[in-house]
Design a protein around this motif. Structure first.
Motif, mmCIF file in Angstrom:
data_model
loop_
_atom_site.group_PDB
_atom_site.id
_atom_site.type_symbol
_atom_site.label_atom_id
_atom_site.label_comp_id
_atom_site.label_asym_id
_atom_site.label_seq_id
_atom_site.Cartn_x
_atom_site.Cartn_y
_atom_site.Cartn_z
ATOM 1 N N THR A 7 49.700 -56.207 -57.492
ATOM 2 C CA THR A 7 48.692 -57.456 -57.617
ATOM 3 C C THR A 7 47.153 -56.862 -57.498
ATOM 4 N N PRO A 8 46.428 -56.929 -58.289
ATOM 5 C CA PRO A 8 44.941 -56.470 -58.341
ATOM 6 C C PRO A 8 44.557 -56.838 -56.950
ATOM 7 N N SER A 9 43.498 -55.889 -56.301
ATOM 8 C CA SER A 9 42.965 -56.340 -55.048
ATOM 9 C C SER A 9 41.558 -55.342 -55.127
ATOM 10 N N THR A 10 41.417 -54.884 -56.098
ATOM 11 C CA THR A 10 39.894 -54.183 -56.129
ATOM 12 C C THR A 10 39.068 -54.637 -57.043
ATOM 13 N N LEU A 11 37.833 -54.144 -57.062
ATOM 14 C CA LEU A 11 37.074 -54.772 -58.269
ATOM 15 C C LEU A 11 37.034 -53.967 -59.499
ATOM 16 N N GLN A 12 37.805 -52.708 -59.393
ATOM 17 C CA GLN A 12 38.264 -51.888 -60.432
ATOM 18 C C GLN A 12 39.543 -52.744 -61.118
ATOM 19 N N GLN A 13 40.422 -53.014 -60.244
ATOM 20 C CA GLN A 13 41.536 -53.766 -60.780
ATOM 21 C C GLN A 13 41.455 -55.053 -61.332
ATOM 22 N N TYR A 14 40.330 -55.800 -60.950
ATOM 23 C CA TYR A 14 40.026 -57.102 -61.451
ATOM 24 C C TYR A 14 39.660 -56.793 -62.883
ATOM 25 N N GLU A 15 38.641 -56.008 -62.851
ATOM 26 C CA GLU A 15 38.005 -55.526 -64.337
ATOM 27 C C GLU A 15 38.999 -55.134 -65.281
ATOM 28 N N GLN A 16 40.040 -54.458 -64.913
ATOM 29 C CA GLN A 16 41.241 -53.971 -65.662
ATOM 30 C C GLN A 16 42.189 -55.299 -65.959
ATOM 31 N N TRP A 17 42.227 -56.138 -65.095
ATOM 32 C CA TRP A 17 43.246 -57.255 -65.503
ATOM 33 C C TRP A 17 42.174 -57.973 -66.537
ATOM 34 N N SER A 18 40.980 -58.274 -66.365
ATOM 35 C CA SER A 18 40.121 -58.965 -67.307
ATOM 36 C C SER A 18 40.153 -58.297 -68.717
ATOM 37 N N ALA A 19 40.038 -56.953 -68.654
ATOM 38 C CA ALA A 19 39.940 -56.264 -69.879
ATOM 39 C C ALA A 19 41.234 -56.413 -70.645
ATOM 40 N N ASP A 53 46.366 -44.411 -63.338
ATOM 41 C CA ASP A 53 45.298 -45.293 -63.086
ATOM 42 C C ASP A 53 45.205 -46.289 -64.190
ATOM 43 N N GLU A 54 45.929 -45.913 -65.439
ATOM 44 C CA GLU A 54 45.496 -46.820 -66.640
ATOM 45 C C GLU A 54 46.198 -48.038 -66.807
ATOM 46 N N PRO A 55 45.406 -49.204 -67.013
ATOM 47 C CA PRO A 55 46.022 -50.356 -67.126
ATOM 48 C C PRO A 55 46.739 -50.389 -68.767
ATOM 49 N N VAL A 56 48.064 -51.075 -68.641
ATOM 50 C CA VAL A 56 48.566 -51.139 -69.896
ATOM 51 C C VAL A 56 49.113 -52.505 -70.099
ATOM 52 N N GLY A 57 49.091 -53.340 -69.367
ATOM 53 C CA GLY A 57 49.459 -55.028 -69.259
ATOM 54 C C GLY A 57 49.280 -55.683 -68.335
ATOM 55 N N SER A 58 49.409 -56.817 -68.261
ATOM 56 C CA SER A 58 49.209 -57.925 -67.043
ATOM 57 C C SER A 58 50.279 -58.927 -67.256
ATOM 58 N N GLY A 59 50.378 -59.492 -66.050
ATOM 59 C CA GLY A 59 51.316 -60.764 -66.041
ATOM 60 C C GLY A 59 50.643 -61.834 -65.241
ATOM 61 N N VAL A 60 50.921 -63.061 -65.371
ATOM 62 C CA VAL A 60 50.592 -64.110 -64.441
ATOM 63 C C VAL A 60 51.610 -65.205 -64.558
ATOM 64 N N GLY A 61 52.163 -65.723 -63.160
ATOM 65 C CA GLY A 61 52.997 -66.827 -63.146
ATOM 66 C C GLY A 61 52.415 -67.733 -62.141
ATOM 67 N N ARG A 62 52.322 -68.861 -62.811
ATOM 68 C CA ARG A 62 51.751 -69.748 -62.025
ATOM 69 C C ARG A 62 52.500 -71.232 -61.914
ATOM 70 N N PRO A 63 52.762 -71.827 -60.793
ATOM 71 C CA PRO A 63 53.164 -73.028 -60.802
ATOM 72 C C PRO A 63 52.415 -74.138 -61.441
ATOM 73 N N SER A 64 52.988 -75.083 -62.131
ATOM 74 C CA SER A 64 52.381 -76.041 -63.042
ATOM 75 C C SER A 64 52.841 -77.132 -62.787
#
Length: 305
Positions: A7-19, A53-64
């Motif tokens: 789970t992203p938790s740092t500024l760097q990880q938020y930037e990676q998730w966004s990228a 430390d290299e981002p290769v993907g992301s996922g999100v699962g949200r109640p809707s």
């Protein structure tokens, strides 16, 4: 090197998730908005796939509001596909869905993303419908026209006391919005609705426009920008109560919202409608929205345990 999901938790990880989001889906969100989503939404799963430390993907699962189904998106960078990353994320999101008591997943894929369509088809997903995204450049919008007789337009920034009444209209109307066949919806709790529209860096209460008839809320349209300083935003649900339809209220709401968004420094607004929602698609076209790539709505099973 071992793949890990965090789970992203740092500024760097938020930037990676966004990228990852930008490269795979061409969606641009500012880091403050991503951080807000992750830190404020404990019901959802936010995953960053890392090799070292290299981002290769992301996922999100949200109640809707889709009954018994979790909104889920798996994104893997093109150069890291066919190596099991997508399946690992799919399995993790399926586990989160089970934890929440959901029995299926649903999501969106661009019509021209043939590789992702093959990925979900191989896992038993089916096409449930199509959504037509459109984009408006606010400087080019036609804002001429008056509100229908007897209708007053205000923003929720001006009338925060109307929030609960607007939420009630949302729940009254959302089940009536055209969507893929066989999809049932549940009411959205007030706290989740409030977070979606009025909390965090992307909230724009000055552009959440409410239609009043003799003081009664008869419709509204919401907007969320993609970060506190973002010049792009999404027009969310535009809702008009059934007895008040076909009077030009939806057009007036959207027209006022575009004017308020322009004043707030927003250059571009996107919105999406189901293929069967001809009425709202017509409203958007008349306001100057232009077609973007079609999104295919898919629904399918959880990964086997």
């Amino acid at each position: 090197m071992e793949l890990r999901l965090e789970t992203p938790s740092t500024l760097q990880q938020y930037e990676q998730w966004s990228a990852v989001l930008e490269r795979v889906s061409a969606d641009v969100f500012e880091v403050d908005e991503i951080a807000h989503f992750v830190e404020s939404d404990s019901e959802s799963a936010w995953l960053l796939a890392l090799l070292g430390d290299e981002p290769v993907g992301s996922g999100v699962g949200r109640p809707s509001s889709i009954h018994d189904s979790l909104y889920a998106m798996v994104r893997v960078l093109p150069e890291h596909r066919r190596q099991g990353t997508g399946n690992r994320i799919y399995e993790a999101l399926s586990g989160h869905a089970r934890h929440l008591g959901r029995t299926s997943l649903w999501g969106r894929i661009r019509e021209d993303d043939l590789e992702s369509r093959r990925f979900v088809r191989n896992r038993g997903f089916r096409e449930a419908g199509r959504e037509y995204e459109v984009v408006l450049h606010t400087s080019e919008a036609d804002l001429t026209g008056d509100s229908p007789p007897g209708i007053e337009l205000v923003s929720l920034a001006e009338r925060p006391d109307l929030a609960e009444a607007v939420h009630a209209v949302d729940n009254e109307v959302s089940g009536d919005v055209p969507r893929p066949e066989g999809v049932d919806v549940d009411p959205t709790p007030f706290d989740r609705w409030y977070t979606q529209y009025l909390d965090g860096p992307g909230a724009v209460p000055a552009a959440l426009i409410v239609a009043l008839a003799e003081g009664e809320v008869v419709g509204y349209t919401g907007l969320r920008r993609r970060g506190s300083a973002s010049r792009t935003a999404e027009n969310m649900l535009t809702a008009v109560r059934i007895p008040w339809r076909r009077r030009g209220i939806a057009t007036a709401l959207k027209r006022e919202q575009i004017a308020r968004a322009r004043a707030a420094g927003i250059d571009q607004i996107s919105t999406t409608n189901d293929e069967s929602n001809a009425g709202m698609r017509g409203v958007n076209a008349r306001l100057g929205y232009e077609p973007a790539p079609v999104q295919i709505v898919v629904t399918g099973p959880l990964a086997p345990t």
